[in-house]
Write an enzyme that holds these catalytic residues in place. Structure first.
Site, PDB file in Angstrom:
ATOM      1  N   PHE A 281       3.772   1.525  -0.965  1.00  0.00           N
ATOM      2  CA  PHE A 281       4.600   1.767  -2.231  1.00  0.00           C
ATOM      3  C   PHE A 281       3.768   2.391  -3.221  1.00  0.00           C
ATOM      4  CE2 PHE A 281       6.021   0.340  -6.369  1.00  0.00           C
ATOM      5  CZ  PHE A 281       7.580   0.556  -6.129  1.00  0.00           C
ATOM      6  N   ASP A 282       2.513   1.823  -3.427  1.00  0.00           N
ATOM      7  CA  ASP A 282       1.562   2.375  -4.184  1.00  0.00           C
ATOM      8  C   ASP A 282       1.307   3.668  -4.211  1.00  0.00           C
ATOM      9  OD1 ASP A 282       1.321   0.034  -5.562  1.00  0.00           O
ATOM     10  OD2 ASP A 282      -0.455  -0.806  -4.625  1.00  0.00           O
TER      11      ASP A 282
ATOM     12  N   GLU B 299      25.171 -23.829 -13.368  1.00  0.00           N
ATOM     13  CA  GLU B 299      24.181 -23.175 -13.219  1.00  0.00           C
ATOM     14  C   GLU B 299      23.209 -24.029 -13.669  1.00  0.00           C
ATOM     15  OE1 GLU B 299      25.014 -19.633 -15.528  1.00  0.00           O
ATOM     16  OE2 GLU B 299      26.907 -19.456 -14.801  1.00  0.00           O
TER      17      GLU B 299
ATOM     18  N   TYR C 165      22.862 -14.192 -16.359  1.00  0.00           N
ATOM     19  CA  TYR C 165      23.784 -15.051 -15.816  1.00  0.00           C
ATOM     20  C   TYR C 165      25.293 -14.831 -16.853  1.00  0.00           C
ATOM     21  CZ  TYR C 165      21.415 -16.928 -19.828  1.00  0.00           C
ATOM     22  OH  TYR C 165      20.475 -17.206 -21.118  1.00  0.00           O
TER      23      TYR C 165
ATOM     24  N   CYS D 163     -27.842 -25.814 -18.626  1.00  0.00           N
ATOM     25  CA  CYS D 163     -26.792 -26.815 -18.376  1.00  0.00           C
ATOM     26  C   CYS D 163     -26.039 -26.361 -16.860  1.00  0.00           C
ATOM     27  CB  CYS D 163     -25.895 -26.858 -19.453  1.00  0.00           C
ATOM     28  SG  CYS D 163     -24.373 -27.962 -19.098  1.00  0.00           S
TER      29      CYS D 163
ATOM     30  N   ASP E 185      14.456 -22.040 -18.635  1.00  0.00           N
ATOM     31  CA  ASP E 185      13.566 -22.546 -19.834  1.00  0.00           C
ATOM     32  C   ASP E 185      12.783 -21.342 -20.242  1.00  0.00           C
ATOM     33  OD1 ASP E 185      12.719 -23.664 -21.992  1.00  0.00           O
ATOM     34  OD2 ASP E 185      11.497 -25.068 -20.840  1.00  0.00           O
TER      35      ASP E 185
ATOM     36  N   LYS F 289      20.757 -31.561 -20.507  1.00  0.00           N
ATOM     37  CA  LYS F 289      19.355 -31.358 -20.607  1.00  0.00           C
ATOM     38  C   LYS F 289      18.858 -32.778 -20.105  1.00  0.00           C
ATOM     39  CE  LYS F 289      17.804 -29.166 -24.337  1.00  0.00           C
ATOM     40  NZ  LYS F 289      16.575 -28.131 -24.570  1.00  0.00           N
TER      41      LYS F 289
ATOM     42  N   TYR G   8       0.879  -1.200   0.076  1.00  0.00           N
ATOM     43  CA  TYR G   8       0.016   0.057   0.107  1.00  0.00           C
ATOM     44  C   TYR G   8       0.883   1.361  -0.073  1.00  0.00           C
ATOM     45  CZ  TYR G   8      -3.255   3.428   1.455  1.00  0.00           C
ATOM     46  OH  TYR G   8      -4.002   4.635   1.693  1.00  0.00           O
TER      47      TYR G   8
ATOM     48  N   CYS H 252     -26.439 -32.234 -18.744  1.00  0.00           N
ATOM     49  CA  CYS H 252     -27.754 -31.935 -19.322  1.00  0.00           C
ATOM     50  C   CYS H 252     -28.161 -32.895 -20.360  1.00  0.00           C
ATOM     51  CB  CYS H 252     -27.771 -30.530 -19.183  1.00  0.00           C
ATOM     52  SG  CYS H 252     -27.130 -30.025 -20.913  1.00  0.00           S
TER      53      CYS H 252
HETATM   54  S1  IVH Z   1      25.281 -19.224 -21.186  1.00  0.00           S
HETATM   55  C1  IVH Z   1      27.588 -18.741 -24.951  1.00  0.00           C
HETATM   56  N1  IVH Z   1      23.862 -20.036 -19.176  1.00  0.00           N
HETATM   57  O1  IVH Z   1      20.000 -21.637 -23.201  1.00  0.00           O
HETATM   58  C2  IVH Z   1      26.681 -19.263 -24.224  1.00  0.00           C
HETATM   59  N2  IVH Z   1      22.672 -20.003 -21.303  1.00  0.00           N
HETATM   60  O2  IVH Z   1      21.325 -23.164 -25.585  1.00  0.00           O
HETATM   61  C3  IVH Z   1      25.631 -18.447 -23.533  1.00  0.00           C
HETATM   62  N3  IVH Z   1      20.085 -20.536 -21.011  1.00  0.00           N
HETATM   63  O3  IVH Z   1      20.543 -19.129 -25.673  1.00  0.00           O
HETATM   64  C4  IVH Z   1      24.476 -18.854 -22.685  1.00  0.00           C
HETATM   65  N4  IVH Z   1      20.134 -21.011 -18.862  1.00  0.00           N
HETATM   66  O4  IVH Z   1      19.034 -18.646 -23.665  1.00  0.00           O
HETATM   67  C5  IVH Z   1      23.651 -19.633 -20.357  1.00  0.00           C
HETATM   68  N5  IVH Z   1      22.625 -20.622 -17.077  1.00  0.00           N
HETATM   69  C6  IVH Z   1      22.585 -20.407 -18.441  1.00  0.00           C
HETATM   70  C7  IVH Z   1      21.268 -20.425 -19.227  1.00  0.00           C
HETATM   71  C8  IVH Z   1      21.357 -20.501 -20.560  1.00  0.00           C
HETATM   72  C9  IVH Z   1      19.384 -20.909 -20.056  1.00  0.00           C
HETATM   73  C10 IVH Z   1      19.711 -20.392 -22.272  1.00  0.00           C
HETATM   74  C11 IVH Z   1      20.327 -19.411 -23.222  1.00  0.00           C
HETATM   75  C12 IVH Z   1      20.824 -19.826 -24.447  1.00  0.00           C
HETATM   76  C13 IVH Z   1      20.509 -21.335 -24.515  1.00  0.00           C
HETATM   77  C14 IVH Z   1      21.668 -22.080 -24.960  1.00  0.00           C
END
Ligand code: IVH
Length: 675
Positions: free
Chosen positions: A41-42, A117, A228, A437, A121, A319, A39, A416
């Protein structure tokens, strides 16, 4: 710019509020440790917005007020990446990770350190900062060139518009924008309520959202990000891990070591442990990942390893396979939605999948069932991939019993018994019995009273169920005929609740027309469409009598919506329902604002550019619309005027002159409205 003495404190005030709001944004969206209430903040944001409206000359393009969006981009500009945006080589096998690590060790001296890392997705993004301010955000595109989607990215609250600390003058940070799972479920719930088709998965929806023209819609969607990778000249660090930590110090949202979103690893065993941890734990994350990424940490070593044509040799992605199990399809049941849409659901023999027990899975529609060649009883494969609800992906034909009978989709409504219809080109079957229905009737009532529609105090979903079961309400107008005598004898209905409910119903007669129109629950007429129709056509008579052609002529109303509106009012029962609500005194015409609209700008396309003195850009946009005109994002041969303020870019001016588009100042524009 010379600042008049009396304005000094106003400018300081704007700057102080801006700084304070940036700080609270950071605490809330990046650190998740807010210090003030939503609140408060708004209130502060409103105060800043008012000051900016009054003194637009001091407003900042990176002001916290930009988070609400409103700027329209008709066409995203193509931008060449300063550093190509490469992809990663992918693998699904742990052996290949071991091979990769062995290769690395052979290619460089010493024992390299790695950084593991999450592989988010979402949608890759490159964000440039200049002198600590958000400068530009560009999509990956083909890796060499992407699209400038800055106006949309500015609305994402975890992406700072102003940095803190000791940042380099010029750099780019790359990362991933994604749709958090909770926000995605919420969005689909809203779409279901509006009778709109559901979005299939968070990733594609994030991507679609980022390409929308209206940044206010993007702002409402709750996208999030993780960053990242830092790129730039002469950056003050020697390895990747350090660069990410530093980016965190500058206020950027980075993965944290505490929750193991990022981790330094010294050996293949540590890498494997990270992979195995997330292979099981990923289902508990509030966003989706599709793997993990392993990077060599040291920049020198990265350079030594270099790149192949498409990807760096110093990084690899592992993956996760979508998890699949097989189980028995015991039966198929059918749900009937508020709009009459039928959704088939698979009832499964309970099975463990991705950490939860799965008993039901979505089957989408009749075509999908036919494509899978499903039979009851079959053994089926169920998968939990990008979607939240598990889905049946195939049949284990080897195990099909001799007597498994071919699948028959239902022909009549399970609720129905009305014969179902299926419009040409549509995937779903519908029960056409809108008026009686039960799930449709109840669903429509629940939608009618919901918060964004009539928002009736004292009346919730449970009460609707109760009143319907008691036979007190059969259609929406019955709500307005409820009496104290009918309600008091009911369970859980004390005098106070009855008073509240009746007062809530009475108060709802003042709810503005656009919300009443939305509340009717016409298929494809969501909140925005209802607003549009109400503003354009002004009252229910006009909408009811509008032909298909008249409706599609309204900006943003497509054929699907137009057909649905025409169908709705052609149905005698719907027409009668609306007439009854009119008789009860609900609002069925738009309330014109004081000092109201006109048709002075009817049919005129106007581009707004630059900074204004007397009103804000948003106010000019509203003025254009209330006077019948259209505010468009970019100049074209069809533009009628360019409304120009201070500091308009020279290229815009040149383009307008080339196209012979009159350039008008704000005083000329205001005078035009007076005439
Ligand atoms: S590094 C040169 N780190 O995966 C490499 N990419 O298949 C730069 N992605 O285009 C990417 N998490 O969109 C990197 N922790 C992560 C990531 C990541 C997701 C995606 C990114 C990239 C694609 C590569």
């Amino acid at each position: 710019m010379e600042i008049p003495f009396e304005d000094l404190s106003i400018k300081q005030n704007i700057e102080a509020l801006t700084k304070e709001l940036h700080h609270h944004n950071y605490l809330y969206y990046v650190e998740s440790t807010p210090e003030i209430s939503d609140y408060d903040f708004d209130q502060k944001l409103k105060e800043l917005q008012q000051l900016e409206n009054q003194y637009p000359q001091y407003a900042d393009p990176n002001s916290p007020t930009k988070r609400v969006g409103g700027d329209i981009t008709k066409k995203f500009q193509v931008v060449t990446h300063e550093y190509p945006m490469l992809s990663l080589s992918n693998t699904y096998s742990k052996e290949e990770i071991i091979d990769w690590e062995n290769r690395i060790k052979k290619l460089i001296d010493g024992n390299p350190e790695y950084v593991c890392e999450l592989k988010y997705d979402g949608v890759a993004i490159g964000i440039k900062y200049r002198n600590g301010e958000f400068y530009q955000a560009v999509t990956r595109g083909d890796g060499t060139k992407g699209e400038d989607i800055s106006t949309n990215v500015r609305t994402i609250k975890s992406i700072p518009l102003i940095l803190r600390g000791d940042f380099p003058e010029k750099f780019e940070i790359r990362g991933e924008i994604f749709y958090p799972l909770e926000a995605f479920t919420q969005l689909n719930k809203q779409r279901e309520e509006a009778g709109e088709e559901l979005f299939a998965n968070p990733r594609n929806t994030a991507s679609g959202t980022l390409k929308m023209q209206d940044s206010a819609v993007v702002a409402s969607r709750g996208l999030d990000c993780f960053l990242y990778g830092v790129y730039g000249e002469k950056l003050p660090f020697t390895n990747h891990f350090e660069s990410v930590q530093k980016a965190g110090d500058w206020g950027l949202k980075i993965p944290k070591t505490q929750n193991r979103y990022i981790q330094k690893c010294q050996s293949i065993d540590e890498i494997m442990d990270f992979i195995n941890h997330w292979d099981t734990e990923r289902h508990k994350l509030p966003f989706e990942i599709d793997g993990v990424v392993i990077k060599v940490n040291n920049y020198h070593q990265q350079e030594e390893l270099g790149f192949t044509a498409k990807s760096p040799r110093w990084a690899i992605a592992y993956k996760f396979k979508a998890e699949t199990v097989s189980t028995i399809l015991e039966s198929v049941s059918y749900q009937v939605g508020r709009t009459g849409a039928i959704t088939p659901v698979a009832n499964l023999k309970p099975v463990q999948l991705a950490g939860t027990t799965v008993k039901r899975a979505s089957l989408h529609n009749a075509d999908q069932i036919a494509k899978l060649d499903l039979r009851v009883v079959d053994e089926v494969f169920v998968e939990k991939g990008g979607e939240i609800i598990p889905k049946v992906v195939g049949v284990n034909f080897e195990k099909r019993a001799q007597n498994a009978s071919e699948f028959q989709y239902i022909t009549h409504c399970p609720e129905c018994n009305t014969e179902l219809i299926r419009k040409e080109g549509e995937a779903l079957h519908y029960c056409p019995n809108q008026a009686s229905c039960p799930p449709q009737v109840k669903g429509k009532m629940i939608h009618f009273i919901s918060r964004k529609a009539m928002d009736i105090e004292g009346l919730g979903e449970e009460t609707i169920e109760q009143l319907y079961a008691e036979g007190l309400i059969k259609t929406i107008p019955d709500l307005y005929e409820l009496t104290q005598e009918q309600l008091l004898p009911l369970e859980r209905m004390a005098q106070k609740s009855v008073d509240n409910l009746l007062a809530g119903l009475e108060a709802s007669k003042q709810v503005p027309f656009e919300r009443v129109l939305f509340a009717l629950g016409i298929r494809f007429v969501g909140e925005t469409v209802a607003k549009k129709l109400a503003r354009e056509l002004k009252n229910i008579e006009a909408i009811k009598n509008a032909s298909f052609e008249q409706l599609v002529a309204v900006d943003e109303i497509g054929e699907k919506i137009a057909e649905s509106v025409v169908d709705y009012f052609q149905n005698q029962e719907n027409a009668a329902l609306v007439a009854k609500l009119q008789a009860h005194g609900l609002q069925f015409e738009i309330e014109e604002k004081e000092g109201g609209g006109s048709e002075i700008l009817k049919g005129k396309s106007i581009v707004i550019s630059g900074v204004f003195e007397q009103h804000s850009r948003n106010e000019y946009k509203e003025m254009i619309e209330t006077h019948g005109g259209k505010n468009v994002g970019s100049l074209s041969a069809k533009t009628d005027y360019l409304l120009a303020g201070e500091n308009m870019g020279p290229s815009k001016k040149q383009k307008a002159e080339k196209l012979n588009i009159p350039i008008i100042s704000e005083s000329e524009f205001l005078a035009m409205l007076q005439s």
